[in-house]
Design an enzyme around this catalytic site. Structure first.
Site, PDB file in Angstrom:
ATOM      1  N   ARG A  95      -0.160   4.600 -11.030  1.00  0.00           N
ATOM      2  CA  ARG A  95      -0.364   3.351 -11.761  1.00  0.00           C
ATOM      3  C   ARG A  95      -0.523   3.612 -13.255  1.00  0.00           C
ATOM      4  O   ARG A  95      -0.086   2.825 -14.094  1.00  0.00           O
ATOM      5  CB  ARG A  95      -1.590   2.621 -11.219  1.00  0.00           C
ATOM      6  CG  ARG A  95      -1.429   2.101  -9.795  1.00  0.00           C
ATOM      7  CD  ARG A  95      -2.674   1.335  -9.356  1.00  0.00           C
ATOM      8  NE  ARG A  95      -2.548   0.867  -7.974  1.00  0.00           N
ATOM      9  CZ  ARG A  95      -2.931   1.558  -6.914  1.00  0.00           C
ATOM     10  NH1 ARG A  95      -3.458   2.751  -7.079  1.00  0.00           N
ATOM     11  NH2 ARG A  95      -2.780   1.063  -5.706  1.00  0.00           N
ATOM     12  N   ASP A 155      -8.290  -2.873  -2.445  1.00  0.00           N
ATOM     13  CA  ASP A 155      -8.837  -1.615  -1.935  1.00  0.00           C
ATOM     14  C   ASP A 155      -9.929  -1.885  -0.896  1.00  0.00           C
ATOM     15  O   ASP A 155      -9.996  -1.212   0.145  1.00  0.00           O
ATOM     16  CB  ASP A 155      -9.431  -0.788  -3.083  1.00  0.00           C
ATOM     17  CG  ASP A 155      -8.482  -0.643  -4.248  1.00  0.00           C
ATOM     18  OD1 ASP A 155      -8.035   0.484  -4.522  1.00  0.00           O
ATOM     19  OD2 ASP A 155      -8.182  -1.662  -4.896  1.00  0.00           O
ATOM     20  N   ARG A 158      -8.380  -2.941   2.289  1.00  0.00           N
ATOM     21  CA  ARG A 158      -7.852  -1.782   3.007  1.00  0.00           C
ATOM     22  C   ARG A 158      -8.971  -1.012   3.697  1.00  0.00           C
ATOM     23  O   ARG A 158      -8.809  -0.523   4.822  1.00  0.00           O
ATOM     24  CB  ARG A 158      -7.089  -0.879   2.036  1.00  0.00           C
ATOM     25  CG  ARG A 158      -5.745  -1.439   1.601  1.00  0.00           C
ATOM     26  CD  ARG A 158      -5.131  -0.672   0.443  1.00  0.00           C
ATOM     27  NE  ARG A 158      -3.755  -1.121   0.193  1.00  0.00           N
ATOM     28  CZ  ARG A 158      -3.079  -0.897  -0.916  1.00  0.00           C
ATOM     29  NH1 ARG A 158      -3.654  -0.224  -1.926  1.00  0.00           N
ATOM     30  NH2 ARG A 158      -1.846  -1.340  -1.066  1.00  0.00           N
ATOM     31  N   HIS A 182      -9.016   0.593  -9.719  1.00  0.00           N
ATOM     32  CA  HIS A 182      -8.029   0.341  -8.665  1.00  0.00           C
ATOM     33  C   HIS A 182      -7.026   1.484  -8.748  1.00  0.00           C
ATOM     34  O   HIS A 182      -5.978   1.386  -9.388  1.00  0.00           O
ATOM     35  CB  HIS A 182      -7.340  -1.007  -8.891  1.00  0.00           C
ATOM     36  CG  HIS A 182      -6.191  -1.269  -7.953  1.00  0.00           C
ATOM     37  ND1 HIS A 182      -6.320  -1.193  -6.587  1.00  0.00           N
ATOM     38  CD2 HIS A 182      -4.889  -1.591  -8.196  1.00  0.00           C
ATOM     39  CE1 HIS A 182      -5.152  -1.466  -6.030  1.00  0.00           C
ATOM     40  NE2 HIS A 182      -4.268  -1.706  -6.991  1.00  0.00           N
TER      41      HIS A 182
END
Length: 323
Positions: A95, A155, A158, A182
């Protein structure tokens, strides 16, 4: 704006970026009774017109909703603006590698959308989301309570999914969160992880008494599962958009509700846990006025250290970008 328990109220949502995430958010909102008007904006005019036409033709199965392929001025009077614009992460790419390109895109977008919708609540989704939330906070002139980075909402989802599969317990009974960036410096504050009010470690000990196999939890493996899920999905199918869409739509629902909810969103830190001048995710109280404040959840000394390390990693990236 719609408030939970009230009828015949309207909510206008503008989505900037008609890529996989933006268009899936528009499609999902079009099928739920949250937004009465959806504006989708993208530099690729043909793409956005095609997305709107495709979505609009399936809206006869719900209450009337207006869906528009628009320009920035069409965002006027928006209650919520969702920013998803940017170059998508490629297989094998982190990212952070996206940073300067997407920051430059955000710098072009920000003055246009803020001029059109200065009173909207802004949800920043573009990656790297913590840096993008920081940049938007610094350059937009929008009050901080109106700026919500999607942060570790995905997150944390998840994590709940992984714990649900491990313990064979419904996700709604699991209260566990991911803090920090993140990304790769995120961490799980296990000291606060609960299953129906019971600490995760204690729940493992209880399992035999509940007639269940006692499966020890590999906490390092669970964190790896959370951190690497996005990369694995991208490697397998090219992009992630379903789960993040559900998270963003949940944030929209929270912003349209009559009362606040607690969730992990990215916002500017002002001394919490000894951290300042960076955006990352901790627990926040979020509702119809945006971010009401942060929840000072107790962390262990080790967990505070991990949060500070995540903040330092983000600050190192911010120091290298051109604002």
């Amino acid at each position: 704006m719609h408030r939970e328990g009230e009828e015949n109220m309207s909510c206008k949502v503008t989505i900037i970026g008609a890529g996989s995430v933006g268009s899936t958010i528009a499609y999902t909102l079009s099928g739920e009774d949250m937004a009465s008007e959806i504006v989708l904006i993208d530099i690729n005019k043909e793409k956005v017109e095609g997305e709107v036409m495709d979505i609009e033709q399936g809206t006869c199965f719900r209450d009337p909703v207006a869906i528009v392929a628009g320009e920035y001025e069409d965002a006027k009077d928006s209650d919520i603006v969702i920013i998803t614009s940017g170059i998508a992460r490629k297989p094998g790419q982190t990212r952070i590698e996206l940073t300067q390109t997407n920051v430059n895109i955000l710098k072009q977008i920000t003055p246009e959308i803020v001029k059109a919708a200065p009173k909207a609540l802004y949800i920043i989704v573009s990656n790297p989301v913590d840096v993008m939330t920081y940049v938007f906070t610094k350059i937009s002139g929008i009050p901080e309570n109106q700026i919500i980075g999607s942060g570790t909402v995905l997150d944390s989802a998840r994590l709940r999914c992984g714990l649900s599969e491990h313990f064979d317990v419904a996700q709604r009974n699991i209260h566990a969160y991911v803090f920090g960036e993140h990304g790769d410096t995120s961490f799980i504050p296990w000291s606060a992880a609960r299953i129906a009010g019971v600490n995760v470690d204690d729940f493992v000990a209880m399992m035999p008494h509940l007639g269940k196999d006692a499966k020890e939890l590999d906490k390092d493996a669970m964190l790896t599962y959370v951190q690497k899920s996005g990369g694995k999905i991208i490697a397998n199918k090219g992009a992630t958009f379903y789960a993040v869409t559900r998270g963003v739509c949940r944030l929209c629902s929270i912003l349209m509700s009559a009362s606040e909810s607690v969730t992990t969103v990215s916002s500017m830190m002002h001394g919490e846990y000894g951290i300042e001048d960076v955006c990352l995710s901790t627990l926040a109280l979020v509702g119809p006025n945006g971010i009401q404040g942060k929840i000072p959840m107790a962390l262990t000394e080790e967990e505070v250290g991990k949060l500070k390390a995540s903040a330092d990693a983000l600050k190192a990236v911010i120091a290298q970008i051109e604002l």
